[in-house]
Design a protein around this motif. Structure first.
Motif, PDB file in Angstrom:
ATOM      1  N   THR A   1       0.860  -1.173   0.000  1.00 44.74           N
ATOM      2  CA  THR A   1       0.000   0.000   0.000  1.00 44.74           C
ATOM      3  C   THR A   1       0.903   1.230   0.000  1.00 44.74           C
ATOM      4  N   ALA A   2       0.687   2.104  -0.973  1.00 43.18           N
ATOM      5  CA  ALA A   2       1.338   3.423  -1.027  1.00 43.18           C
ATOM      6  C   ALA A   2       2.855   3.377  -1.013  1.00 43.18           C
ATOM      7  N   VAL A   3       3.455   2.333  -1.644  1.00 44.07           N
ATOM      8  CA  VAL A   3       4.919   2.238  -1.634  1.00 44.07           C
ATOM      9  C   VAL A   3       5.549   3.375  -2.443  1.00 44.07           C
ATOM     10  N   LEU A   4       4.911   3.798  -3.533  1.00 38.98           N
ATOM     11  CA  LEU A   4       5.479   4.892  -4.335  1.00 38.98           C
ATOM     12  C   LEU A   4       5.467   6.206  -3.563  1.00 38.98           C
ATOM     13  N   THR A   5       4.347   6.455  -2.851  1.00 32.73           N
ATOM     14  CA  THR A   5       4.249   7.696  -2.085  1.00 32.73           C
ATOM     15  C   THR A   5       5.252   7.712  -0.941  1.00 32.73           C
ATOM     16  N   ALA A   6       5.397   6.574  -0.255  1.00 28.13           N
ATOM     17  CA  ALA A   6       6.332   6.508   0.870  1.00 28.13           C
ATOM     18  C   ALA A   6       7.756   6.812   0.427  1.00 28.13           C
ATOM     19  N   ALA A   7       8.086   6.401  -0.796  1.00 29.11           N
ATOM     20  CA  ALA A   7       9.461   6.589  -1.282  1.00 29.11           C
ATOM     21  C   ALA A   7       9.676   7.937  -1.947  1.00 29.11           C
TER      22      ALA A   7
ATOM     23  N   ARG B   1       9.339  11.109  -0.733  1.00 25.53           N
ATOM     24  CA  ARG B   1       9.808  12.230   0.095  1.00 25.53           C
ATOM     25  C   ARG B   1       8.865  13.426   0.084  1.00 25.53           C
ATOM     26  N   GLY B   2       7.830  13.331   0.858  1.00 28.33           N
ATOM     27  CA  GLY B   2       6.970  14.482   1.065  1.00 28.33           C
ATOM     28  C   GLY B   2       5.789  14.598   0.142  1.00 28.33           C
ATOM     29  N   ARG B   3       5.677  13.732  -0.872  1.00 24.04           N
ATOM     30  CA  ARG B   3       4.520  13.781  -1.753  1.00 24.04           C
ATOM     31  C   ARG B   3       3.300  13.218  -1.029  1.00 24.04           C
ATOM     32  N   ARG B   4       2.152  13.847  -1.232  1.00 22.22           N
ATOM     33  CA  ARG B   4       0.923  13.341  -0.627  1.00 22.22           C
ATOM     34  C   ARG B   4       0.343  12.228  -1.495  1.00 22.22           C
ATOM     35  N   CYS B   5      -0.307  11.290  -0.836  1.00 23.12           N
ATOM     36  CA  CYS B   5      -0.815  10.119  -1.536  1.00 23.12           C
ATOM     37  C   CYS B   5      -1.883  10.543  -2.550  1.00 23.12           C
ATOM     38  N   PRO B   6      -1.746  10.137  -3.822  1.00 18.17           N
ATOM     39  CA  PRO B   6      -2.699  10.572  -4.838  1.00 18.17           C
ATOM     40  C   PRO B   6      -3.974   9.745  -4.875  1.00 18.17           C
ATOM     41  N   MET B   7      -4.089   8.743  -4.011  1.00 20.57           N
ATOM     42  CA  MET B   7      -5.271   7.893  -3.997  1.00 20.57           C
ATOM     43  C   MET B   7      -5.521   7.363  -2.592  1.00 20.57           C
ATOM     44  N   SER B   8      -6.694   6.790  -2.390  1.00 22.56           N
ATOM     45  CA  SER B   8      -7.041   6.188  -1.100  1.00 22.56           C
ATOM     46  C   SER B   8      -6.844   4.680  -1.167  1.00 22.56           C
TER      47      SER B   8
END
Length: 227
Positions: free
Chosen positions: A82-88, A90-97
């Motif tokens: 879940t949300a591995v791209l967002t976690a990596a 650096r500061g980007r907010r998750c683009p989806m739920s």
């Protein structure tokens, strides 16, 4: 360690001995959390600092269009992320739920724990770091696969593109997809009634056969060689 099989299925722990994983999770400050059916794991716009690995249950990533329509982006099963791209990022907010489809258990690992150099310089941590980049690439390709469906001009092309991909992944002409009709329509970003009509016409035209969520691509469709 419970759910060790799910972690071994995860690309993040590929090449790492199952005997080493419990101690690694302690060093990585990993935590587990349970979610009820329909509960949100991540909301669109959240800041995400942890890589989440599904241990039990399933979840879906969804996004709201500008008109408020929910669109399914991808599904997550044990061993998935879940949300591995967002976690990596650096500061980007998750683009989806990310929402639980059924009772769900997720293991969270702080991304900084993975990126920080291990004080013991252990080979397992080096392997983990390399696996993280593989996992990011895998997730990006999953999104690319879905985009292949979305850019198709007609519902029929979208369906054939999706079913052809699943057939290649499973290695068999008869396979089960993880969507009911409503979810399939959301994934392909088409109207549910229009999708049902098109599936019936495709069956009539000898392209596919199906019963509920079990599909078979017939030779006439395979020969078209959709990509």
């Amino acid at each position: 360690m419970n759910n060790l099989d799910s972690l071994c299925q995860s690309r993040l722990f590929a090449g790492i001995s199952p005997n080493d994983i419990p101690q690694m999770l302690k060093c990585l400050s990993a935590t587990r959390k349970e979610y009820a059916k329909d509960e949100m794991v991540v909301r669109e716009g959240d800041l995400v600092d942890d890589v989440g690995i599904i241990l039990q249950g399933s979840a879906q990533s969804t996004k709201l269009s500008v008109t408020g329509k929910q669109i399914i982006v991808s599904l997550h099963f044990p061993g998935g992320y879940t949300a591995v791209l967002t976690a990596a990022s650096r500061g980007r907010r998750c683009p989806m739920s990310v929402q639980a489809i059924e009772p769900l258990e997720v293991l969270f690992i702080p991304i900084q724990s993975i990126l920080s150099r291990c004080t013991k310089l252990c080979m397992a941590h080096e392997q983990l770091l390399g696996n993280l980049f593989d996992s990011i690439a895998e997730r990006a390709l999953e999104l690319h696969d879905r985009n292949d469906c979305l850019i198709m001009p007609t519902i029929r092309d979208k369906v054939l593109t999706y079913l052809t991909r699943v057939m290649r992944e499973t290695g068999t002409e008869t396979f089960t997809i993880p969507f009911d009709r409503e979810a399939m329509a959301e994934y392909l970003d088409v109207d549910r009634s229009a999708l049902s009509r098109e599936l019936a016409w495709m069956k009539r035209d000898g392209l596919i056969d199906f019963y509920r969520n079990e599909f078979k691509l017939l030779q006439k469709a395979v020969e078209k060689d959709f990509h």
